[in-house]
Design an enzyme around this catalytic site. Structure first.
Site, mmCIF file in Angstrom:
data_model
loop_
_atom_site.group_PDB
_atom_site.id
_atom_site.type_symbol
_atom_site.label_atom_id
_atom_site.label_comp_id
_atom_site.label_asym_id
_atom_site.label_seq_id
_atom_site.Cartn_x
_atom_site.Cartn_y
_atom_site.Cartn_z
ATOM 1 N N GLY A 16 1.194 -10.925 6.426
ATOM 2 C CA GLY A 16 0.326 -12.036 6.019
ATOM 3 C C GLY A 16 1.017 -13.368 6.288
ATOM 4 O O GLY A 16 2.213 -13.505 6.036
ATOM 5 N N ARG A 77 -0.421 -7.173 11.400
ATOM 6 C CA ARG A 77 0.270 -6.008 10.825
ATOM 7 C C ARG A 77 0.092 -4.906 11.865
ATOM 8 O O ARG A 77 -0.957 -4.279 11.926
ATOM 9 C CB ARG A 77 -0.345 -5.636 9.471
ATOM 10 C CG ARG A 77 -0.169 -6.730 8.416
ATOM 11 C CD ARG A 77 -0.603 -6.246 7.041
ATOM 12 N NE ARG A 77 -0.371 -7.274 6.027
ATOM 13 C CZ ARG A 77 -1.291 -8.149 5.611
ATOM 14 N NH1 ARG A 77 -2.502 -8.108 6.112
ATOM 15 N NH2 ARG A 77 -1.002 -9.051 4.690
ATOM 16 N N ASP A 108 8.435 -7.420 3.375
ATOM 17 C CA ASP A 108 9.061 -6.096 3.413
ATOM 18 C C ASP A 108 8.597 -5.235 4.588
ATOM 19 O O ASP A 108 9.399 -4.536 5.207
ATOM 20 C CB ASP A 108 8.755 -5.344 2.113
ATOM 21 C CG ASP A 108 9.815 -5.613 1.059
ATOM 22 O OD1 ASP A 108 10.896 -6.125 1.419
ATOM 23 O OD2 ASP A 108 9.555 -5.319 -0.125
ATOM 24 N N THR A 130 6.575 -14.731 2.445
ATOM 25 C CA THR A 130 5.304 -14.190 1.937
ATOM 26 C C THR A 130 4.938 -14.936 0.656
ATOM 27 O O THR A 130 5.819 -15.227 -0.160
ATOM 28 C CB THR A 130 5.365 -12.675 1.642
ATOM 29 O OG1 THR A 130 4.276 -12.326 0.762
ATOM 30 C CG2 THR A 130 6.652 -12.234 0.970
ATOM 31 N N ASP A 132 3.626 -13.745 -1.777
ATOM 32 C CA ASP A 132 3.732 -12.834 -2.928
ATOM 33 C C ASP A 132 5.088 -12.913 -3.630
ATOM 34 O O ASP A 132 5.215 -12.453 -4.764
ATOM 35 C CB ASP A 132 3.496 -11.383 -2.483
ATOM 36 C CG ASP A 132 2.153 -11.189 -1.807
ATOM 37 O OD1 ASP A 132 1.250 -12.007 -2.056
ATOM 38 O OD2 ASP A 132 2.020 -10.232 -1.024
ATOM 39 N N ASP A 134 7.539 -11.082 -3.200
ATOM 40 C CA ASP A 134 7.857 -9.715 -3.638
ATOM 41 C C ASP A 134 8.884 -9.002 -2.747
ATOM 42 O O ASP A 134 8.857 -7.777 -2.643
ATOM 43 C CB ASP A 134 6.563 -8.882 -3.709
ATOM 44 C CG ASP A 134 5.895 -8.760 -2.344
ATOM 45 O OD1 ASP A 134 6.286 -9.473 -1.403
ATOM 46 O OD2 ASP A 134 4.965 -7.937 -2.217
ATOM 47 N N ARG A 176 -0.602 -9.120 -4.120
ATOM 48 C CA ARG A 176 -0.549 -7.674 -3.823
ATOM 49 C C ARG A 176 -0.175 -6.884 -5.074
ATOM 50 O O ARG A 176 -0.904 -6.965 -6.057
ATOM 51 C CB ARG A 176 0.431 -7.400 -2.675
ATOM 52 C CG ARG A 176 0.099 -6.115 -1.923
ATOM 53 C CD ARG A 176 1.072 -5.872 -0.810
ATOM 54 N NE ARG A 176 0.825 -6.733 0.324
ATOM 55 C CZ ARG A 176 -0.006 -6.441 1.334
ATOM 56 N NH1 ARG A 176 -0.651 -5.310 1.323
ATOM 57 N NH2 ARG A 176 -0.179 -7.273 2.331
#
Ligand code: F6P
Length: 327
Positions: A16, A77, A108, A130, A132, A134, A176
Site C-alpha cells: 500500500g 502487491r 512487512d 506503511t 499502519d 505495523d 489492517r
C-alpha cells in the site's frame, strides 16, 4: 555483501502506498548520486523486476517530489513474485540491468519479498513505509504521521456537524490488523471510545457505558473510532442504534487516509531512511532493514528483523480512559 564497490542500484515502492514514499525515493537517488552510484527506478513494486518495468533515475528526475503524496514509481502487491518462477525472472532482470542491490520501500510483505530475493543472491535493503505502523522491527514507519493527520482533519470536520445535530458518529480508520492509527487518532480527537484489535471489545463497557458517561458529563455528541481490524463501523453503528436508541452516522475514511502531502515528520524520516539505506550499501552492508529504535536509525538483518514483533503501548488506552473521568 562483500566490500566490492556498488555501482548501480534499483529502488522500488511496494504494498500500500504511504505519504513520504516519494521523499524516500528522492533520498535514495540523491544519496546514490552523491556516492557515484547510478540509480534505476523499478516500477509497480516487485512486478517491475518480474516484468522488466523500469526507468533510469537521475537527480533531476526526483526534483519536486519531496512534498508529493503517492509514489512516482507506482506500487503493487505482486502475485507473480510469490512464485519461484517470478522470483527467478526478477533475478534475471537484476542481472540484465547490472544491479548490485535493490532498495525496497514498503511494509512487512515487501520485506518478505526482499528476504526471498536475498536468498537468491541479490542484496536488498528495506525501508519501512506503511500508514499502519505495523512493521515489527521498527518503532516508526513512513506515512503513519501523515495518515494520522489526515484522519484527524477529517474527524474534526465530522465533529462540527455531529455537534450541531447532537449525534453519535462511528468512524472507521485503516490499520489492517493493527490499532496504532485508531488509538493515536482517537487520543488526538478526544474520542468517546476507541476500538482496536489488540484489545477484546466488551461492547456494553467499552461503547454503551462510555457514551452514557459522556452524556452524564454533559456531552450531546459522541465520537467512536473503530480500527478496521476491530470490526466494521457499520455493524458497530447498528449495535449502538439497537442498544441506545440513538441514530448514529457511520463514516469509513478509507483510502483518503493514504493520500496527501507528507507531514514534516514523514519527509524528514523518509529522507534520513533513504540516506541510511544507501550508506548501508556503501559500507558493504546488504540484506538489512533500516529501522527506528528509540529515536535512532539502525540497520537489522532482514531475517532477524522479520522475526521481531512490537506491541501497541496500551498505556495510551489508559490515557484515553483518564480523559473520561468525571467528578
Ligand atoms: O497496509 C496499508 C493499508 O492501507 C491497510 O491499512 C489497509 O487494510 C489496506 O492497505 C488496504 O489495501 P488496498 O489498498 O489494497 O485496498
Amino acid at each position: 555483501m562483500d566490500e566490492k564497490k556498488v555501482k548501480r542500484i534499483g529502488v522500488l515502492t511496494s504494498g500500500g502506498d504511504a505519504p513520504g514514499m516519494n521523499a524516500a525515493v528522492r533520498a535514495v537517488v540523491r544519496t546514490a548520486m552523491s556516492q557515484g552510484i547510478q540509480c534505476v527506478g523499478i516500477r509497480r513494486g516487485w512486478n517491475g523486476l518480474v516484468f522488466s518495468d523500469f526507468v533510469p533515475l537521475k537527480s533531476s528526475d526526483v526534483s519536486h517530489i519531496l512534498a508529493a503524496g503517492g509514489t512516482i514509481l507506482y506500487t503493487a502487491r505482486s502475485q507473480e513474485f510469490l512464485t519461484e518462477e517470478g522470483r527467478q525472472k526478477a533475478v534475471s532482470t537484476c542481472k540484465l540491468l547490472g544491479l548490485d542491490a535493490v532498495v525496497a520501500i514498503g511494509g512487512d510483505g515487501t520485506f518478505r519479498g526482499a528476504l526471498e530475493l536475498s536468498r537468491l543472491g541479490l542484496d536488498v535493503v528495506g525501508i519501512p513505509a506503511t500508514i499502519d505502523n505495523d512493521v515489527g522491527c521498527s518503532h516508526y514507519t513512513i506515512g503513519f504521521d501523515s495518515a494520522c493527520n489526515t484522519a484527524i482533519e477529517c474527524i474534526d470536520k465530522l465533529r462540527d456537524t455531529m455537534q450541531s445535530h447532537e449525534r453519535c458518529s462511528v468512524v472507521e480508520v485503516m490499520g489492517r490488523h493493527a490499532g496504532y492509527l485508531a488509538l493515536y487518532v482517537g487520543l488526538a480527537v478526544g474520542a468517546t471510545a476507541v476500538l482496536i484489535p489488540e484489545r477484546p471489545v466488551d461492547f456494553e463497557k467499552d461503547v454503551v457505558e462510555r457514551i452514557r458517561q459522556s452524556r452524564l458529563m454533559g456531552n450531546t455528541h459522541f465520537m467512536i473510532v473503530v480500527a478496521e481490524g476491530a470490526g466494521s463501523a457499520v455493524d458497530i453503528g447498528n449495535r449502538i442504534r439497537e442498544e441506545t436508541g440513538m441514530d448514529p452516522r457511520v463514516t469509513v475514511l478509507g483510502h483518503i487516509q493514504r493520500g496527501g502531502s507528507p507531514t514534516a515528520r514523514d519527509r524528514e524520516m523518509a529522507t534520513r531512511m533513504g540516506y541510511a539505506a544507501v550508506m548501508a550499501l556503501v559500507r558493504g552492508e546488504g540484506n538489512c532493514i533500516v529501522c527506528t529504535h528509540d529515536g535512532h536509525l539502525v540497520t537489522k538483518p532482514i531475517e532477524q528483523a522479520l522475526a521481531e514483533t512490537k506491541h501497541l503501548q496500551m498505556e495510551r488506552y489508559e490515557v484515553l480512559e483518564a480523559m473520561h473521568a468525571r467528578n
